[in-house]
Design a protein around this motif. Structure first.
Motif, PDB file in Angstrom:
ATOM      1  N   UNK A  43       8.666   1.965 -10.956  1.00 62.07           N
ATOM      2  CA  UNK A  43      10.007   2.175 -10.412  1.00 62.07           C
ATOM      3  C   UNK A  43       9.951   2.473  -8.912  1.00 62.07           C
ATOM      4  N   UNK A  44      11.078   2.287  -8.257  1.00 61.84           N
ATOM      5  CA  UNK A  44      11.131   2.455  -6.801  1.00 61.84           C
ATOM      6  C   UNK A  44      10.699   3.845  -6.377  1.00 61.84           C
ATOM      7  N   UNK A  45      11.095   4.882  -7.131  1.00 64.27           N
ATOM      8  CA  UNK A  45      10.704   6.242  -6.769  1.00 64.27           C
ATOM      9  C   UNK A  45       9.189   6.382  -6.727  1.00 64.27           C
ATOM     10  N   UNK A  46       8.518   5.849  -7.734  1.00 67.04           N
ATOM     11  CA  UNK A  46       7.064   5.933  -7.783  1.00 67.04           C
ATOM     12  C   UNK A  46       6.444   5.154  -6.628  1.00 67.04           C
ATOM     13  N   UNK A  47       7.022   4.004  -6.295  1.00 65.09           N
ATOM     14  CA  UNK A  47       6.456   3.178  -5.225  1.00 65.09           C
ATOM     15  C   UNK A  47       6.589   3.886  -3.877  1.00 65.09           C
ATOM     16  N   UNK A  48       7.681   4.597  -3.660  1.00 64.24           N
ATOM     17  CA  UNK A  48       7.813   5.364  -2.416  1.00 64.24           C
ATOM     18  C   UNK A  48       6.690   6.381  -2.305  1.00 64.24           C
ATOM     19  N   UNK A  49       6.461   7.146  -3.357  1.00 61.14           N
ATOM     20  CA  UNK A  49       5.371   8.127  -3.319  1.00 61.14           C
ATOM     21  C   UNK A  49       4.018   7.431  -3.200  1.00 61.14           C
TER      22      UNK A  49
END
Length: 416
Positions: A52-58
């Motif tokens: 998910x996008x949240x994980x990719x940001x981190x």
């Protein structure tokens, strides 16, 4: 008998370790903020994905934290020790390098740029040592370049420096970066990125809106132009900028401390002396035979015209604080990224995403160090950036502090 000092004082290393009890990344960039910038950038997923996008940001932030690790190893380090109640972790395996590449491509650079703009503000509090001059927050402008992988796409997008030894230019294409940094904490609070073919001056123009009343901004002689100086002045900050030695600055009104008032003009109006702006000029030399070019004269333009508010001798000594940003950029390029290491991304969009990831992660480390300095009541300059980097890495591995968005459906391999 134990002395009172030894029972009450925490050494810098111990203080950093105590502050880093929470994940440094999620402490500065909480999941709610990450979700907000993802939504603002229009990168919210329409279906649940393995990444998910949240994980990719981190993940992009972790790439900057574990710069020497492979793509897959960065992901392992990021999720190490997580216990997600949704069951996402139990159904999840470390994605392949192509899956990570596609997830980064879907995310793009805008969420990281928005994250930097939303979270990276000046750190210094009133109690921060060495961060203010007579109530003014010390800020500095400077630029540098980052090597990027030598691909056709990067070469076309960024360009490279010239080289007499290599046909076509230097060894690597380069990304140009101009930063606005808080001198006392080394926190980069503003950044403008562009190709090597862009100039530091035009990138600086994009940062002037980040200046505000209550700041005193330092800049070297390469940044000055009449229009740029006036635009920075209109932002409300006080300025202390060096100018070239051949600039005509008539001594119109001498001041008691040895400085004087003069008038500066735009290039087109300088001969007619039309539409000028009054400035204060501080001239001094470095009388030290051990310093190269010790006889060189320095000329500073200052917007603080009252010598009682800022004596010339203090301003001359203060200008050396500009070099704090040189140290900050060295932290970013040499210690955090690694000496002689280029960025990873083969495509320009990935380069911008990665660069903002480095800026965000550097800020998170510097916030950790600032908070530790406040706790120990010492100047942040006394703390080792390398130790702060190590503490940030440990905190990320042991206290990740984030999870993917809650969704009861377990992703499958087809979601990659």
């Amino acid at each position: 008998m134990t002395s009172p000092r030894s029972t009450t004082f925490e050494g810098p290393t111990v203080t950093i370790q105590r502050v880093a009890q929470q994940c440094v990344l999620t402490r500065v960039f909480p999941p709610e903020l990450v979700d907000a910038v993802v939504a603002e950038a229009g990168r919210v997923e329409r279906r649940q994905r393995l990444l998910p996008a949240r994980v990719v940001v981190y993940y992009v932030l972790a790439m900057a934290l574990f710069s020497g690790s492979s793509y897959e190893e960065v992901m392992r380090l990021l999720v190490e020790g997580l216990a997600w109640e949704s069951g996402w972790q139990r159904a999840w395996e470390v994605p392949s390098k192509p899956a990570i590449f596609m997830a980064r491509k879907r995310l793009g650079s805008e969420p990281l740029q928005l994250l930097f703009g939303a979270a990276c503000s000046p750190l210094a509090a009133a109690a921060t040592r060495g961060a203010f001059y007579r109530g003014l927050r010390l800020m500095s402008l400077d630029g540098t370049c980052l090597d990027v992988p030598d691909t056709a796409a990067n070469d076309e997008a960024f360009g490279r420096p010239g080289s007499s030894r290599r046909e076509g230019g230097g060894a690597f294409p380069q990304l140009r970066l101009v930063a606005l940094s808080e001198c006392g904490t080394h926190a980069i609070t503003g950044a403008a990125l562009g190709p090597y073919t862009s100039s530091e001056q035009e990138l600086t123009d994009q940062l002037l809106g980040a200046l505000s009343p209550g700041m005193l901004c330092l800049a070297d002689r390469g940044f000055y132009s009449f229009e740029r100086f006036q635009n920075a002045r209109r932002a409300g900050a006080q300025l202390l900028w060096r100018v070239k030695s051949n600039m005509v600055l008539p001594r119109e009104r001498p001041l008691p401390d040895g400085s004087y008032l003069s008038t500066v003009y735009s290039f087109s109006d300088r001969h007619a002396h039309r539409d000028g702006a009054q400035v204060r000029v501080v001239e001094y030399g470095i009388d030290d035979p051990g310093v190269p070019q010790a006889e060189e004269r320095y000329r500073l333009l200052c917007t603080i015209e009252d010598p009682d508010r800022a004596p010339a001798s203090e301003l001359a000594a203060l200008y050396s604080e500009r070099w704090e940003l040189e140290s900050t950029l060295d932290e970013l390029k040499t210690h955090q990224r690694g000496p002689r290491v280029v960025l990873r991304s083969k495509q320009p969009a990935g380069i911008y995403q990665e660069a903002y990831g480095y800026l965000c992660t550097h800020y998170a480390i510097r916030r950790l160090m600032h908070d530790a300095a406040l706790r120990a009541d010492i100047d942040p300059d006394r703390l080792s950036f390398t130790r702060g980097l190590r503490a940030a890495r440990r905190s990320t591995r042991s206290h990740p502090g984030f999870s993917p968005p809650d969704d009861r459906r377990r992703p499958t391999a087809s979601d990659q």
